[in-house]
Write an enzyme that holds these catalytic residues in place. Structure first.
Site, PDB file in Angstrom:
ATOM      1  CG  ASP A  31     -19.342 168.227 131.334  1.00  0.00           C
ATOM      2  OD1 ASP A  31     -20.356 168.312 132.062  1.00  0.00           O
ATOM      3  OD2 ASP A  31     -19.222 167.368 130.442  1.00  0.00           O
ATOM      4  CB  SER A  36     -20.581 163.618 133.096  1.00  0.00           C
ATOM      5  OG  SER A  36     -20.536 165.025 133.092  1.00  0.00           O
ATOM      6  CG  ASP A  58     -24.634 175.991 131.663  1.00  0.00           C
ATOM      7  OD1 ASP A  58     -24.811 176.367 130.487  1.00  0.00           O
ATOM      8  OD2 ASP A  58     -25.430 175.246 132.262  1.00  0.00           O
ATOM      9  CB  ILE A  59     -21.909 175.946 126.776  1.00  0.00           C
ATOM     10  CG1 ILE A  59     -23.251 175.206 126.748  1.00  0.00           C
ATOM     11  CG2 ILE A  59     -20.740 174.977 126.697  1.00  0.00           C
ATOM     12  CD1 ILE A  59     -23.578 174.574 125.413  1.00  0.00           C
ATOM     13  CG  ASN A  99     -28.470 172.525 128.024  1.00  0.00           C
ATOM     14  OD1 ASN A  99     -27.260 172.408 127.885  1.00  0.00           O
ATOM     15  ND2 ASN A  99     -29.077 172.521 129.190  1.00  0.00           N
ATOM     16  CB  SER A 124     -27.446 163.345 115.753  1.00  0.00           C
ATOM     17  OG  SER A 124     -28.235 162.182 115.716  1.00  0.00           O
ATOM     18  CE1 TYR A 148     -29.770 165.347 120.914  1.00  0.00           C
ATOM     19  CE2 TYR A 148     -30.570 163.759 119.296  1.00  0.00           C
ATOM     20  CZ  TYR A 148     -29.521 164.354 119.973  1.00  0.00           C
ATOM     21  OH  TYR A 148     -28.227 163.964 119.701  1.00  0.00           O
ATOM     22  CE  LYS A 152     -27.118 167.256 119.107  1.00  0.00           C
ATOM     23  NZ  LYS A 152     -25.885 167.779 119.687  1.00  0.00           N
ATOM     24  CG  PHE A 177     -24.759 156.943 111.162  1.00  0.00           C
ATOM     25  CD1 PHE A 177     -24.066 158.051 110.661  1.00  0.00           C
ATOM     26  CD2 PHE A 177     -25.899 156.538 110.500  1.00  0.00           C
ATOM     27  CE1 PHE A 177     -24.503 158.736 109.525  1.00  0.00           C
ATOM     28  CE2 PHE A 177     -26.341 157.205 109.352  1.00  0.00           C
ATOM     29  CZ  PHE A 177     -25.637 158.301 108.868  1.00  0.00           C
ATOM     30  CG  ASN A 198     -29.475 155.602 123.113  1.00  0.00           C
ATOM     31  OD1 ASN A 198     -28.995 156.492 123.798  1.00  0.00           O
ATOM     32  ND2 ASN A 198     -30.211 155.865 122.046  1.00  0.00           N
ATOM     33  NE  ARG A 230     -32.096 153.273 114.444  1.00  0.00           N
ATOM     34  CZ  ARG A 230     -33.278 152.817 113.992  1.00  0.00           C
ATOM     35  NH1 ARG A 230     -33.322 151.929 113.017  1.00  0.00           N
ATOM     36  NH2 ARG A 230     -34.406 153.248 114.509  1.00  0.00           N
TER      37      ARG A 230
HETATM   38  P1  NAD Z   1     -23.354 162.869 127.378  1.00  0.00           P
HETATM   39  O1  NAD Z   1     -24.618 163.312 128.010  1.00  0.00           O
HETATM   40  O2  NAD Z   1     -22.688 161.650 127.920  1.00  0.00           O
HETATM   41  O3  NAD Z   1     -22.287 164.061 127.392  1.00  0.00           O
HETATM   42  C1  NAD Z   1     -22.657 165.411 127.264  1.00  0.00           C
HETATM   43  C2  NAD Z   1     -21.906 166.199 128.337  1.00  0.00           C
HETATM   44  O4  NAD Z   1     -22.289 167.568 128.209  1.00  0.00           O
HETATM   45  C3  NAD Z   1     -22.252 165.768 129.758  1.00  0.00           C
HETATM   46  O5  NAD Z   1     -21.066 165.520 130.481  1.00  0.00           O
HETATM   47  C4  NAD Z   1     -23.036 166.963 130.337  1.00  0.00           C
HETATM   48  O6  NAD Z   1     -22.803 167.113 131.728  1.00  0.00           O
HETATM   49  C5  NAD Z   1     -22.493 168.111 129.510  1.00  0.00           C
HETATM   50  N1  NAD Z   1     -23.407 169.247 129.365  1.00  0.00           N
HETATM   51  C6  NAD Z   1     -24.731 169.229 129.038  1.00  0.00           C
HETATM   52  N2  NAD Z   1     -25.226 170.477 128.989  1.00  0.00           N
HETATM   53  C7  NAD Z   1     -24.190 171.317 129.277  1.00  0.00           C
HETATM   54  C8  NAD Z   1     -24.065 172.715 129.386  1.00  0.00           C
HETATM   55  N3  NAD Z   1     -25.114 173.523 129.191  1.00  0.00           N
HETATM   56  N4  NAD Z   1     -22.862 173.242 129.710  1.00  0.00           N
HETATM   57  C9  NAD Z   1     -21.791 172.440 129.910  1.00  0.00           C
HETATM   58  N5  NAD Z   1     -21.850 171.101 129.839  1.00  0.00           N
HETATM   59  C10 NAD Z   1     -23.033 170.543 129.522  1.00  0.00           C
HETATM   60  O7  NAD Z   1     -23.633 162.698 125.814  1.00  0.00           O
HETATM   61  P2  NAD Z   1     -22.769 161.988 124.687  1.00  0.00           P
HETATM   62  O8  NAD Z   1     -23.413 160.710 124.348  1.00  0.00           O
HETATM   63  O9  NAD Z   1     -21.330 162.010 125.056  1.00  0.00           O
HETATM   64  O10 NAD Z   1     -23.059 162.977 123.471  1.00  0.00           O
HETATM   65  C11 NAD Z   1     -22.214 164.079 123.192  1.00  0.00           C
HETATM   66  C12 NAD Z   1     -22.824 164.889 122.069  1.00  0.00           C
HETATM   67  O11 NAD Z   1     -23.018 164.065 120.925  1.00  0.00           O
HETATM   68  C13 NAD Z   1     -24.196 165.497 122.379  1.00  0.00           C
HETATM   69  O12 NAD Z   1     -24.265 166.773 121.807  1.00  0.00           O
HETATM   70  C14 NAD Z   1     -25.162 164.557 121.695  1.00  0.00           C
HETATM   71  O13 NAD Z   1     -26.368 165.191 121.333  1.00  0.00           O
HETATM   72  C15 NAD Z   1     -24.364 164.144 120.472  1.00  0.00           C
HETATM   73  N6  NAD Z   1     -24.759 162.840 119.942  1.00  0.00           N
HETATM   74  C16 NAD Z   1     -24.778 161.744 120.755  1.00  0.00           C
HETATM   75  C17 NAD Z   1     -25.184 160.508 120.270  1.00  0.00           C
HETATM   76  C18 NAD Z   1     -25.229 159.297 121.184  1.00  0.00           C
HETATM   77  O14 NAD Z   1     -25.868 158.310 120.833  1.00  0.00           O
HETATM   78  N7  NAD Z   1     -24.569 159.290 122.323  1.00  0.00           N
HETATM   79  C19 NAD Z   1     -25.567 160.384 118.928  1.00  0.00           C
HETATM   80  C20 NAD Z   1     -25.522 161.514 118.101  1.00  0.00           C
HETATM   81  C21 NAD Z   1     -25.112 162.742 118.629  1.00  0.00           C
HETATM   82  C1  UD1 Z   2     -31.970 157.236 119.001  1.00  0.00           C
HETATM   83  C2  UD1 Z   2     -32.652 158.551 118.809  1.00  0.00           C
HETATM   84  C3  UD1 Z   2     -31.812 159.433 117.905  1.00  0.00           C
HETATM   85  C4  UD1 Z   2     -30.399 159.569 118.454  1.00  0.00           C
HETATM   86  C5  UD1 Z   2     -29.807 158.165 118.617  1.00  0.00           C
HETATM   87  C6  UD1 Z   2     -28.425 158.173 119.187  1.00  0.00           C
HETATM   88  C7  UD1 Z   2     -35.043 158.032 119.030  1.00  0.00           C
HETATM   89  C8  UD1 Z   2     -36.368 157.967 118.313  1.00  0.00           C
HETATM   90  N1  UD1 Z   2     -33.974 158.349 118.259  1.00  0.00           N
HETATM   91  O1  UD1 Z   2     -31.855 156.635 117.741  1.00  0.00           O
HETATM   92  O2  UD1 Z   2     -32.384 160.705 117.801  1.00  0.00           O
HETATM   93  O3  UD1 Z   2     -29.587 160.333 117.580  1.00  0.00           O
HETATM   94  O4  UD1 Z   2     -30.666 157.420 119.495  1.00  0.00           O
HETATM   95  O5  UD1 Z   2     -28.450 158.656 120.501  1.00  0.00           O
HETATM   96  O6  UD1 Z   2     -34.955 157.852 120.230  1.00  0.00           O
HETATM   97  N2  UD1 Z   2     -34.422 149.511 120.594  1.00  0.00           N
HETATM   98  C9  UD1 Z   2     -35.156 148.496 121.159  1.00  0.00           C
HETATM   99  N3  UD1 Z   2     -35.315 148.475 122.506  1.00  0.00           N
HETATM  100  C10 UD1 Z   2     -34.771 149.421 123.332  1.00  0.00           C
HETATM  101  C11 UD1 Z   2     -34.010 150.460 122.745  1.00  0.00           C
HETATM  102  C12 UD1 Z   2     -33.874 150.486 121.375  1.00  0.00           C
HETATM  103  O7  UD1 Z   2     -35.669 147.614 120.448  1.00  0.00           O
HETATM  104  O8  UD1 Z   2     -34.950 149.353 124.560  1.00  0.00           O
HETATM  105  C13 UD1 Z   2     -34.225 149.514 119.129  1.00  0.00           C
HETATM  106  C14 UD1 Z   2     -34.784 150.739 118.416  1.00  0.00           C
HETATM  107  O9  UD1 Z   2     -36.115 150.523 118.032  1.00  0.00           O
HETATM  108  C15 UD1 Z   2     -33.818 150.853 117.221  1.00  0.00           C
HETATM  109  C16 UD1 Z   2     -32.485 150.309 117.769  1.00  0.00           C
HETATM  110  O10 UD1 Z   2     -32.835 149.520 118.899  1.00  0.00           O
HETATM  111  O11 UD1 Z   2     -34.238 150.007 116.175  1.00  0.00           O
HETATM  112  C17 UD1 Z   2     -31.531 151.407 118.208  1.00  0.00           C
HETATM  113  O12 UD1 Z   2     -32.209 152.264 119.116  1.00  0.00           O
HETATM  114  P1  UD1 Z   2     -31.460 153.480 119.867  1.00  0.00           P
HETATM  115  O13 UD1 Z   2     -30.218 152.980 120.496  1.00  0.00           O
HETATM  116  O14 UD1 Z   2     -32.472 154.124 120.742  1.00  0.00           O
HETATM  117  O15 UD1 Z   2     -31.024 154.439 118.674  1.00  0.00           O
HETATM  118  P2  UD1 Z   2     -31.907 155.098 117.504  1.00  0.00           P
HETATM  119  O16 UD1 Z   2     -33.317 154.698 117.564  1.00  0.00           O
HETATM  120  O17 UD1 Z   2     -31.173 154.863 116.236  1.00  0.00           O
END
Ligand code: NAD
Ligand code: UD1
Length: 338
Positions: A31, A36, A58-59, A99, A124, A148, A152, A177, A198, A230
């Site tokens: 990482d 983080s 870095d990847i 990235n 995702s 973004y 993916k 999800f 989020n 959701r």
């Molecule tokens: P996060 O940001 O907490 O973790 C990602 C980690 O990757 C971090 O520790 C960051 O430092 C590291 N990183 C980023 N770029 C890098 C690089 N070039 N080289 C090495 N390390 C690198 O995110 P997360 O919520 O744990 O998500 C993990 C994965 O899941 C991501 O790919 C994200 O897109 C995907 N994902 C997350 C969600 C969500 O809601 N959290 C939803 C769907 C998919």
């Molecule tokens: C978002 C991302 C999606 C990603 C996912 C998980 C967008 C448009 N989509 O989805 O690409 O995969 O997060 O990381 O950003 N909400 C509020 N107030 C807030 C925040 C959110 O009302 O301050 C609502 C949103 O409108 C939604 C729900 O809460 O209805 C969930 O939102 P969020 O956690 O951002 O996730 P997604 O929109 O599903």
């Protein structure tokens, strides 16, 4: 079994490392600490009793990856590393493609050189765009509405083509999800930098007094109460889904795609009420305009994962909110810097 975990210091990766350690696997975290903090390692050690091997890198740095593959007998890679903020991706598309897309290509190239042929990739539900119906099945059409999501989708397509050309590889695309919740110890959780994008981390910061109120994005969706719906999944269930993927298809040649969700939808207001109950705190909110790009509702049909991975999300909405609150109230400012 040694498993390389890119992005293992992040939210989902750190929880997955704990579950891996508990089940006897050895995660090797790679990482660059972009999103983080090093103290995550202390917390993993505190909870699991094991300090995982950590390589800061870095990847996109192929030489650094080659060194790791040369040093350890790695069987599989779980690839979490990447950037994940939708709004930021619109401002900085190049950074996101570099990235997420270029980074993944470098990683796969390094795996190929090292003869490591098993990868689990963090995709995702965003790849389903605005689905025509819910619940969503894996064979629904895919599309992207922002860089973004497109990153993916492009990675999914690259990996699909690569697997076709290299049929002895096992590549698993896990479409998450909405991950929420924290480790039940309260030692690990989601630690967004700046203003959370989020829902759940925002609600938690309102409850703990860091923010005044939640802006609810839209109260006029065609849903049960007008707010977005959701499929919220506990991060520990998600972590277990990665182990199930490694165990059931990680050494099975082919391209494997699974939804990781609960199959249930909850509205924003239901999440607010559940959080108030778990925390005993009031969560003030105001209904504001819809957020551009948001969809009305999105939830999974998780039957394929249940059938093939023998995995099913089991943690309740109460556990999601209670665990988030334990993490947030014990660590109101997130992880310490050192
Ligand atoms: P996060 O940001 O907490 O973790 C990602 C980690 O990757 C971090 O520790 C960051 O430092 C590291 N990183 C980023 N770029 C890098 C690089 N070039 N080289 C090495 N390390 C690198 O995110 P997360 O919520 O744990 O998500 C993990 C994965 O899941 C991501 O790919 C994200 O897109 C995907 N994902 C997350 C969600 C969500 O809601 N959290 C939803 C769907 C998919
Ligand atoms: C978002 C991302 C999606 C990603 C996912 C998980 C967008 C448009 N989509 O989805 O690409 O995969 O997060 O990381 O950003 N909400 C509020 N107030 C807030 C925040 C959110 O009302 O301050 C609502 C949103 O409108 C939604 C729900 O809460 O209805 C969930 O939102 P969020 O956690 O951002 O996730 P997604 O929109 O599903």
């Amino acid at each position: 079994m040694f498993v390389l975990v890119t992005g293992g210091m992040g939210y989902i990766g750190s929880h997955t490392c704990i579950q891996m350690i508990e089940s006897g696997m050895t995660p090797i975290i790679f990482d660059n600490l972009y999103n983080s903090k090093p103290t995550v390692l202390d917390r993993i050690e505190k909870v699991s009793g094991v300090r995982p091997i950590f390589i800061e890198g870095d990847i996109r740095d192929k030489q650094a990856l080659a060194q790791v593959f040369a040093q350890y007998d790695i069987q599989s890679v779980i690839h979490f590393a990447g950037l994940k903020a939708v709004g930021e991706s619109v401002e900085k598309p190049l950074e996101y493609y570099d990235n997420n897309v270029h980074g993944t290509l470098v990683l796969v190239d390094a795996m190929r050189d090292a003869g490591v042929k098993s990868m689990v990739f963090s995709s995702s539900a965003t790849v389903y765009g605005d689905p025509a119906s819910v619940p969503i099945l894996e064979d629904f059409p895919t599309s992207a509405t922002n860089p973004y999501g497109r990153s993916k989708l492009i990675v999914e397509e690259c990996l699909t083509d690569f697997q076709k050309a290299n049929p002895d590889w096992s590549i698993t695309l896990l479409r998450y999800f909405n991950p929420v919740g924290s480790h039940p110890s309260g030692e690990l959780g989601e630690d967004p930098q700046g203003i959370p994008n989020n829902l759940m981390p925002f609600v938690a910061q309102v409850a703990v007094g860091r923010r005044e109120f939640l802006s609810v994005f839209g109260g006029d969706y065609p849903t049960k109460d007008g707010t977005g719906v959701r499929d919220y999944i506990h991060v520990m269930d998600l972590a277990d889904g990665h182990l199930a993927a490694l165990n059931h298809v990680g050494s099975k040649q082919g391209l494997h795609i699974y939804n990781l969700g609960t199959g249930k939808g909850n509205s924003v207001l239901e999440m607010v009420v559940a959080f108030e109950k778990a925390s005993g705190q009031k969560v003030a909110y105001k209904i504001v305009d819809r957020r551009p790009g948001d969809i009305a509702e999105c939830w999974a049909n998780p039957a394929k994962a249940e059938q093939e991975l023998k995995w099913k999300a089991s943690r309740s909405l109460e556990q999601m909110t209670e665990d988030t609150w334990r993490w947030q109230s014990n660590n109101p400012l997130g992880y310490p810097q050192s």
